[in-house]
Design an enzyme around this catalytic site. Structure first.
Site, mmCIF file in Angstrom:
data_model
loop_
_atom_site.group_PDB
_atom_site.id
_atom_site.type_symbol
_atom_site.label_atom_id
_atom_site.label_comp_id
_atom_site.label_asym_id
_atom_site.label_seq_id
_atom_site.Cartn_x
_atom_site.Cartn_y
_atom_site.Cartn_z
ATOM 1 C CE LYS A 149 -10.225 -5.075 -4.281
ATOM 2 N NZ LYS A 149 -9.635 -4.398 -3.305
ATOM 3 C CE LYS A 190 -4.207 -1.351 0.291
ATOM 4 N NZ LYS A 190 -5.275 -1.336 -0.652
HETATM 5 O O1 LIG Z 1 -5.378 -6.868 -2.999
HETATM 6 C C1 LIG Z 1 -4.729 -7.389 -1.926
HETATM 7 O O2 LIG Z 1 -3.516 -7.631 -1.642
HETATM 8 C C2 LIG Z 1 -5.216 -7.193 -0.593
HETATM 9 C C3 LIG Z 1 -6.829 -6.589 -0.489
HETATM 10 C C4 LIG Z 1 -6.872 -5.049 -0.585
HETATM 11 O O3 LIG Z 1 -5.959 -4.325 -0.895
HETATM 12 C C5 LIG Z 1 -8.132 -4.501 -0.379
HETATM 13 C C6 LIG Z 1 -8.951 -4.911 0.171
HETATM 14 C C7 LIG Z 1 -10.088 -4.158 0.616
HETATM 15 C C8 LIG Z 1 -10.227 -2.860 0.292
HETATM 16 C C9 LIG Z 1 -9.336 -2.150 -0.477
HETATM 17 O O4 LIG Z 1 -9.033 -0.951 0.021
HETATM 18 C C10 LIG Z 1 -8.078 -2.694 -0.732
HETATM 19 C C11 LIG Z 1 -7.570 -2.606 -2.141
HETATM 20 O O5 LIG Z 1 -7.861 -1.309 -2.649
HETATM 21 O O6 LIG Z 1 -7.382 -3.259 -2.926
HETATM 22 MG MG LIG Z 2 -6.881 -1.902 -4.616
#
Ligand SMILES: O=C(O)CCC(=O)C1=CC=C[C@@H](O)[C@@H]1C(=O)O
Ligand SMILES: [Mg+2]
Length: 313
Positions: free
Chosen positions: A198, A89
């Site tokens: 997702k 992130k």
């Molecule tokens: O993709 C991943 O490695 C984990 C999931 C993830 O990053 C997320 C899960 C839930 C909310 C989001 O802000 C975030 C994303 O942005 O992809």
């Molecule tokens: Mg994302």
């Protein structure tokens, strides 16, 4: 949560149980009913419907590193057994690009040159900021950058600028798919190299499969910070995609301080299996539930939200 992730410190969710097994309804608390209702469709599909037949029996999964300090990175990575891809992130509110560079540099130093590293900015940068950030971060060899900017037009422009600058960082669209009126626009406008899908925000496995087919771009399945029950739906989607070349962001159960399932869906040797996901969804009981039940006004809030979202369907 073990550490704060996308501003969330406590994750609340509702588990549904129907004839097909367990489903999850856990839209983030700030989402309005119309958007949250899609998450209910996904939960109902899991508990009352049918998922498509799998075409593979396991999925490769990425490690996910929240916007932590460099000295915390090793501890986070230790919770992802054998993952050959790491998502980091970046662009967290209150932090700087130097913080992002330090975190990504630490990841790259720890994992070595053969592991893939991707970043996710959650739409936080302007085009200029993204251009500067990705130019600096490209020194650590990025597999792709997920949702660097909010608007589809910004993503398209950024791709052109990066190509012109000779910065080889592919662009993935996440929010531009899962929170968009038109999830296919990003593909039509050539604004991304791949899409992130997702299950819950897109309204279920079948709906997500249709979007991937319509987009005609490579896809990565990712979580919505679900418990093992929601992750199982993600595994069902990943298992049913006709093509899947990249690791999926479904390793996030390890970011939760606790889970509901007897055998939490955390990757082993970097993979999740369809058989384990099936076991979670079809279990008679979720033993963790007893220790984590909401009560009082939080419970009432979720039950009222569930009823309102059901009205929207
Ligand atoms: O993709 C991943 O490695 C984990 C999931 C993830 O990053 C997320 C899960 C839930 C909310 C989001 O802000 C975030 C994303 O942005 O992809
Ligand atoms: Mg994302």
């Amino acid at each position: 949560m073990r550490v704060r992730f996308r501003g969330v410190e406590v994750r609340e969710t509702v588990l549904l149980h129907g004839p097909s097994g367990w489903g999850e309804f856990g839209p983030f608390v700030e989402y309005a009913d119309e958007e949250a209702a899609r998450w209910l469709t996904a939960g109902l599909e899991a508990a009352w419907g049918r998922w498509p037949e799998p075409v593979r029996d396991h999925l490769e999964v990425n490690a996910t590193v929240p916007a932590v300090r460099p000295e915390q990175v090793a501890g986070v990575l230790a919770r992802f057994d054998g993952c050959r891809t790491v998502k980091v992130k970046v662009a967290e509110r209150g932090q700087t690009l130097d913080n992002d560079v330090a975190r990504v540099a630490e990841v790259r130093a720890l994992v070595g040159p053969t592991v893939s590293v991707r970043v996710d900015a959650n739409a936080a940068w302007t085009v200029d900021q993204a251009r500067e950030a990705l130019t600096r971060l490209s020194a650590y060899d990025l597999q792709y950058a997920e949702q660097p900017c909010p608007e589809v037009a910004d993503l398209a422009r950024l791709r052109v600028l990066l190509a012109r600058d000779g910065v080889d960082v592919p662009i993935a669209a996440d929010e531009s798919v899962r929170r968009a009126e038109d999830p296919l626009r990003v593909a039509r406008e050539g604004a991304a190299d791949l899409i992130v899908v997702k299950v819950a925000p897109l309204g279920g496995v079948a709906a997500a499969l249709e979007i991937v087919a319509g987009a005609g771009l490579p896809a990565v399945v990712s979580s919505a910070l679900d418990t093992s029950v929601g992750i199982a739906a993600g595994v069902a989607l990943g298992a049913a995609l006709p093509g899947l070349d990249l690791a999926c962001g479904l390793g996030t159960v390890g970011l939760l301080a606790a889970d509901v399932a007897a055998r939490p869906l955390v990757p082993t040797a970097g993979v999740l299996t369809v058989a384990d996901a099936h076991a979670v969804v079809s279990a008679a009981d979720q033993p963790g539930l007893a220790g984590h039940e909401l009560s009082g006004s939080r419970r009432d809030w979720w039950l009222e939200r569930l009823a309102r979202c059901h009205e929207v369907l």
